[in-house]
Design an enzyme around this catalytic site. Structure first.
Site, short mmCIF file in Angstrom:
data_model
loop_
_atom_site.label_atom_id
_atom_site.label_comp_id
_atom_site.label_asym_id
_atom_site.label_seq_id
_atom_site.Cartn_x
_atom_site.Cartn_y
_atom_site.Cartn_z
CB CYS A 222 -0.90 -0.04 1.23
SG CYS A 222 -2.02 1.34 1.32
CB CYS B 263 -3.47 -0.98 5.24
SG CYS B 263 -3.29 -1.21 3.48
#
Length: 395
Positions: A100, A200
């Site tokens: 990410c 996340c």
């Protein structure tokens, strides 16, 4: 005034980071990243990103900074979610947080920020950036955060010099309690907010639940392999070279069902990962069972009793050239070179003494002590003192 765009996540860390940038005299703009809104995946009735974006907006209002939301869910699905499923199907265990940062926050998001005239992008990570001069060039360093409990440099182990050049980490010099204290003094809505758990990108969901909605269940057997199984007592051969020894130390053992006994059933080998203890649903063993390997082709999970089961322990791992990354390219090893480092194979693991060995096809990381559950698809990161200089995907 230099313009900084900060990724406001709706958490306390990025809130305080935004305030500190203001104090340092930057023009600050808050941007909230929306990374997920696929309603076909029912995750929970809660909508965490809505609460988070609300909190981020309240913080921006309180600090008097402009705020907007950007929708990155399309890029997120392509670059993170799809990749995760491909990796799980191959029987590897990816790290979505590292990806990410590399693919979304410091790439797609950074491009948007620079497009809005930003000089820098800032995040609420617990790490620091250093700058040194080498051969007349500026070289950027990724340094561990001062708070060793919260150091998040590992999650940024795939950043490049270009990305670091444009990054700021305002809270890297602070500890978590200091950050909370500042937020409380400023009366920010996020001051007491718990740190986010779960993936996340989708908030409160647990990974297995998420995987089960995408990867079809497929019943298979759980095999317990005893410590005494001869595969663990192979005679160590005579090695012709250091590389042969490293290849032996990092080899993947080839388990077969008749190496142990069937002790249970599972819903699909691709939901499980090495070192996992929970979710096996097998009782009655003297010591808890741990996953020592998964075979996604045959759909079998191999387990062993206890943390010190030889199936969990290894002294070396390999990273192929395609998946090898140096933040400090100037320190990259050439074939046959070695380097003494401190390394970790997962977030929050205490740093371990290790030696890097560069070979033609990639890089071996040889540890001084046995490591538990070295897992394909995860990242290994290595440090010189408190500087993270490189990383790679464990192959």
């Amino acid at each position: 005034m230099k313009r900084v765009i900060i990724g406001l996540s709706g958490g306390v860390d990025s809130s305080v980071a935004a305030y500190l940038l203001q104090e340092q005299g930057y023009e600050v703009i808050g941007l909230f990243m929306k990374n997920w809104h696929d309603d076909s995946v029912t995750i929970s009735n809660e909508c965490p990103w809505l609460d988070d974006s609300n909190d981020a907006m309240l913080v921006a209002e309180k600090l008097g900074i402009p705020f907007q939301t950007v929708d990155l869910s399309e890029q997120y699905k392509e670059r993170i979610v799809d990749y995760m499923f491909q990796e799980y199907e191959k029987g590897r265990t990816p790290n979505p947080d590292v990806l990410c940062n590399r693919e979304i926050k410091f790439d797609v998001f950074m491009d948007i920020a620079l497009g809005l005239g930003a000089d820098y992008v800032a995040t609420g990570h617990y790490c620091r950036k250093g700058t040194i001069e080498k051969d007349g060039e500026e070289v950027y360093q990724l340094l561990a955060g001062v708070d060793s409990n919260k150091d998040q440099s590992y999650f940024l182990c795939q950043l490049s010099q270009e990305q670091l050049a444009k990054s700021l980490f305002p809270i890297g010099e602070l500890t978590k309690p200091q950050v909370r204290e500042i937020a409380t003094k400023l009366d920010l809505v996020t001051a007491e907010k718990k740190d986010s758990q779960g993936l996340c990108f989708i908030g409160k969901v647990k990974l297995p639940d998420f995987l089960q909605q995408q990867l079809k269940p497929k019943e298979g057997v759980i095999v317990e392999v005893p410590k005494e199984q001869p595969i663990f007592n192979e005679e160590i051969p005579e090695f012709q070279s250091e590389e042969e020894k490293l290849e032996f130390l990092s080899r993947k053992l080839d388990y077969k069902v008749d190496y142990g006994k069937v002790v249970g059933k599972h819903p699909g080998a691709h939901y499980f990962t090495k070192g996992q203890r929970k979710g096996l649903g097998v009782g009655g063993t003297v010591e808890p069972l741990f996953v020592i390997d998964t075979d996604v082709d045959e759909n079998v999970i191999y387990t062993g009793q206890g943390k010190t089961h030889p199936g969990l322990l290894k002294k070396a791992l390999f990273v192929s050239n395609e998946e090898l990354h140096w933040i400090r390219k100037d320190l990259a090893l050439k074939t046959d070179e070695t380097m003494e480092v401190m390394a970790r194979i997962r977030y929050r693991q205490p740093l371990q003494t290790a030696t890097l060995h560069k070979v033609d096809s990639g890089l071996y990381v040889e540890f001084e002590e046995f490591q538990s559950a070295i897992t394909e698809g995860q990242f290994v990161a290595w440090y010189l003192k408190d500087e993270l200089v490189g990383s790679g995907v464990i192959s």
